[in-house]
Design an enzyme around this catalytic site. Structure first.
Site, PDB file in Angstrom:
ATOM      1  CB  SER A   1      25.706 -33.672   1.174  1.00  0.00           C
ATOM      2  OG  SER A   1      25.570 -34.825   0.395  1.00  0.00           O
TER       3      SER A   1
ATOM      4  CD  GLU B   1      27.796 -37.149  -1.131  1.00  0.00           C
ATOM      5  OE1 GLU B   1      28.608 -38.018  -1.426  1.00  0.00           O
ATOM      6  OE2 GLU B   1      28.027 -36.253  -0.307  1.00  0.00           O
TER       7      GLU B   1
END
Lengths: 161, 323, 444
Positions: free
Chosen positions: B87, B285
């Protein structure tokens, strides 16, 4: 053994010599260069290869090319009108309905068929229309949002004759 | 009989690579048409990093978003990026883009100053125009200033600060920009067939600062449905009775379709990270880290029996009800 | 500055191209003289490839090249120092491991050629269950054993410890003052990334011997390094292009198609495309590893968690991949976003004869959250307590220190829990609504 396949793609005539086991997807992508329809599974499960044959959506990966003899095939590339995106294409863009974009052409073709048949769909109609189109990115919510927005557009019908 | 249940879960996710040091870079070159080329090594997998990074570049440069062209994902074109995982792009590549844009902006203002007979510090850029704060008469389109100047460009590079754990204790301040999330799921279970209808999912995630809320919603909705598959449907291994029964197509490996999805109520919370660009944290995520335990719990709550393995399939539900 | 751009719902860059079908994914690209690749995969999960005869396949009209392990300059790839995976195997560690590759004028010819390759494999006993793999006397997935051995420091990979261990406080003390001990074991199955775009690579050689690789990588820079090591080429001779990627989720964090396509392109001097079928994706690509996670908690009747003892076992499949990183982030978060003074976490990485496990959206944290949150719900049920309240009173706040030593800032767990409750239409009692993530003033 090859056979001559004559059909139209997005309104333009096409003549291709094809073998009896070649799929419509092979012919569109590898022979004619229409790569909008995607190869995602080759078993008719994911819907990324969806195109219209005489206005009806089919999985081109499990459609033998020779079965479209004399028919009119429309791919995602053929939905634009007068250089303007189809309302669904515009709505997908406006509503963030595509992420990676791989399922997008198939989604749009399935929904274009819906709007042709049902000018005032509800959200459940849109869900059912894309029940055979898999998306791993979006969770489908914004795709359905985009379909509803396109359904409100005055130009939702159309596509090449 | 149909039984309803609810379940809740919470979670956290650290942005970028633990321990830091994972670098991303950006180069910005202004064009004589007033636009800018943003050169990146960062790959957009669909989550929207290219959009978000172009927004940041346009914001810092003071030119319209549409004027940014992104050239990315090619080792012959863009500079290094440690990759699309953890991420990390909004936070790490974002900081690199902001730095590059600020350098390019400074470069442009210094080049424009003599043209406008002003000093660079009193100049500003807004909507594609360079203007003087003191003298509104003195202004010039960005395009003209770039055309009349040598190369206007900026470089940016960012790596989250290295925070390696202590060698002897194995401990340290290793995380960057932790994001937070929670979800509540409601299901209806048919106790005769074991089928589960995921009715709704409410969730809230801390994005630090949502640079583009539409894309953040896309991550939340997509993460929720991926987690739904994990909680209810998907299993590659173990497969029984033999390894040959392993799923081989999308009709025996089922991922959620549009017919399966719940109503999703998503909220974006903004608790800024001191390190992220404009306070942003990674959101890719964590959106798939929280919902599946909430869904699993909702099923257990509905049937009144605990099932401690996912996916919770109709078969497992019926077996649990028979125990 | 144009402040309205930050926080604005700007439309996706290139989004109209997606909708128009204009975005070019790797399989949409063609190159003049392009060949199609197919790979012969191992029919067994464990064994030695004693002999391989490719002469008949090479003789088939339309076949341009056949390669085996002997044709790979450096037959090992993977992340940095943990690289351990062969491009074309001789020591077979999972069913479906590539043994040989064919480049031919089309896929049908390449497939036909695969059937002409003769292989002689000495099959050996395989192990698929991580618990069986951990037992004494289990068949060895790898010569060094079935457990990844951890170093003394989390960022020093290999060492001698059978698990990654993170401890804080004293478990003994925590359990001594508990009202009850609550245990649970949670399992999560392997999951396929299932990005809609299957693995594909088009490798295009240039007359000067350099190579352009059109791929779908989540990190072209690292993969180029790995690929150059395999090819034994200088990085500037290989250009990696990843222009459009049809979803990743961790499934494109490892190289899948690049080395074989590149080797065949260099060998034939022609562009080579290798695209995987969906069947290959599901059977042989990386996937979210399976976990078995055991919790043992010391709990008070008013819902405080005094101590937490966690043991996690990850099924890593046959190769290292990024399994190591998954263990590290898993162990750092599996105790949950809750302030607990006494913690022990042990994470085991076990090799089995399956395709290598990989990260998938969550890097080990996803599975940690499943186990931890299920345990929290079990605690709430056993105490007869509202699971929202249990989380709120234990939630991390600013200034708390995690078991791995991380000191927290910009914490928002209490707030997102409150917000989620509102979104779900749940009204929280005033004392829970009044909570915040501000630093604690007294004890926990």
């Amino acid at each position: 053994m090859k056979y001559m396949l004559s059909f139209t793609v997005n309104g333009a005539p096409a003549d291709v010599a094809v073998g009896p086991t070649e799929t419509l997807l092979d012919v569109l992508r590898d022979r004619l260069g229409f790569t909008g329809a995607k190869r995602g599974c080759e078993t008719g499960d994911c819907g990324a290869c969806t195109v219209l044959v005489d206005g009806r959506s089919v999985r081109s990966c499990i459609t033998l090319a020779l079965t479209v003899q004399g028919k009119a095939v429309t791919t995602v590339e053929g939905l634009a009108r007068d250089g303007k995106p189809h309302p669904l294409q515009q709505a997908f863009h406006d509503h963030g309905a595509s992420q990676c974009g791989f399922c997008t052409p198939g989604m749009i073709v399935s929904l274009a068929e819906l709007l042709e048949k049902n000018p005032e769909p509800c959200r459940d109609d849109a869900r059912a229309a894309i029940a055979g189109n898999l998306c791993r990115c979006t969770g489908y919510v914004k795709i359905i949002d985009a379909a509803m927005a396109a359904a409100r557009s005055p130009h939702k019908k159309g596509g090449p004759a | 009989m149909k039984k309803r249940g609810i379940g809740i879960a919470a979670g956290m996710y650290g942005t970028a690579v633990m321990g830091g040091g994972d670098k991303s870079m950006a180069v910005i070159e202004l064009r004589p048409d007033g636009g800018a080329d943003l050169l990146l090594g960062s790959v957009d997998l669909g989550q929207g990093s290219t959009t978000v990074l172009a927004q940041m570049a346009a914001h810092e440069l003071g030119i319209p978003y549409d004027c940014i062209s992104v050239h990315a994902m090619d080792t012959a074109v863009g500079p290094f990026c440690a990759g699309t995982w953890g991420s990390r792009l909004t936070y790490v590549a974002g900081n690199a883009v902001v730095a590059a844009a600020r350098e390019a902006r400074q470069c442009l203002l210094e080049a424009a100053a003599p043209l406008l007979k002003a000093s660079a510090v009193e100049l500003d850029i807004s909507e594609g125009k360079i203007v003087s704060r003191g003298n509104p008469e003195a202004s010039m389109p960005v395009a003209e200033a770039v055309f009349k100047s040598p190369l206007i460009a900026g470089r940016g590079s960012y790596a989250p600060p290295m925070r390696l754990p202590d060698f002897t204790t194995g401990k340290g301040n290793c995380f960057h920009a932790l994001a937070w999330g929670a979800a509540i799921a409601e299901v209806e279970v048919d106790t005769e067939t074991g089928e589960v209808d995921l009715l709704r999912l409410a969730c809230a995630y801390d994005a630090g600062r949502a640079i583009n809320p539409m894309l953040v919603e896309g991550q939340i909705q997509g993460g929720a449905v991926m987690a739904q598959g994990q909680a209810m449907l998907e299993q590659l291994y173990p497969c029984y009775p033999t390894v040959d029964s392993q799923p081989q197509t999308f009709h025996d490996y089922i991922i959620p379709t549009a017919m399966d999805i719940p109503g999703i109520e998503c909220r974006i919370h903004e608790c800024p990270s001191p390190e992220g660009p404009y306070g942003a944290k990674g959101i890719g995520e964590i959106t798939a880290v929280v919902p599946h335990p909430a869904i699993a719990e909702a099923i257990c709550n509905a049937i009144g029996v605990r099932i401690d393995e996912i996916p919770i399939t109709p078969e497992k539900i019926l077996r649990a009800l028979q125990r | 500055m144009s402040p309205e751009l930050i926080g604005a719902r700007m439309k996706r860059y290139g989004g109209l191209d997606h909708a128009a079908g204009r975005t070019q994914f790797v399989d949409d690209l063609r190159a003049p003289g392009m060949l199609a690749a197919k790979v012969l995969r191992s029919p067994v999960a464990k064994g030695d490839l004693l002999h391989i005869d490719t002469s008949a396949a090479r003789g088939l009209p339309g076949v341009a090249a056949v390669i085996t392990a002997a044709d790979v300059p450096h037959n090992i790839y993977g992340p940095g120092r943990l690289a351990d995976q062969p491009v074309l195997a001789q020591a077979i560690r999972f069913r479906g491991e590539p043994l040989a590759a064919v480049a031919a004028i089309d896929e049908d010819t390449a497939r036909e050629a695969l059937e002409l390759i003769r292989i002689d494999i000495r099959e050996q006993p395989a192990v698929f269950d991580p618990l069986e793999a951990m037992a004494d006397g289990a068949p060895k997935v790898r010569p060094e054993g079935n457990l990844f051995l951890f170093g003394p420091h989390p960022f020093m990979y290999a060492g001698e410890k059978p698990c990654r261990e993170i401890c804080s406080g004293s478990l003994e003390q925590g359990f001594a003052s508990a009202d009850r001990i609550i245990e649970g074991e949670y399992r999560q199955a392997s999951v396929e990334h299932a990005a809609l775009e299957p693995q594909c690579c088009l490798a295009v050689p240039a007359p000067d011997g350099s190579l352009t690789v059109h791929t779908m990588s989540q990190h072209p820079w690292l993969h180029r390094m790995e690929l150059c090591a395999v090819l034994q080429m200088a990085p500037h001779r290989v250009r990696s292009v990843s222009t459009a990627v049809g979803g990743g989720f961790g499934g494109k964090s490892d190289m899948h198609a690049d080395p074989v396509a590149a080797l065949l392109a260099l060998k034939t001097g022609r562009p080579v495309k290798w695209r995987w079928t969906r069947q290959e994706e599901l059977l042989y690509s990386t996937h979210r590893g399976a976990w078995r996670i055991r919790f043992r908690d010391a709990v008070t009747n008013d819902g405080r968690i005094l101590a937490r003892d966690v043991r996690s076992i990850r099924d890593g499949g046959a190769y290292a991949c990024y399994n190591y990183g998954c263990i590290e982030s898993h162990c750092s978060t599996v105790a949950g976003p809750y302030a607990i003074a006494n913690v022990r976490i042990q994470g085991y990485l076990v090799y089995t004869n399956k395709p290598p496990a990989m990260t998938m959206r969550g890097f080990g944290v996803n599975e940690a959250a499943y186990a931890c949150e299920s345990q929290m719900n079990r605690i709430a049920a056993e105490l007869g307590m509202d699971p929202l309240e249990l989380r709120l009173i234990n939630a991390y706040r600013n200034g708390d220190i995690m078991p791995n030593g991380h000191r927290l800032e910009s914490v928002a767990l209490v707030e997102v829990l409150q917000e989620t409750a509102r979104a779900a239409g749940i009204e929280l009692p005033a004392h829970l609504q009044a909570m915040s993530s501000q630093a604690r003033t007294g004890d926990l």
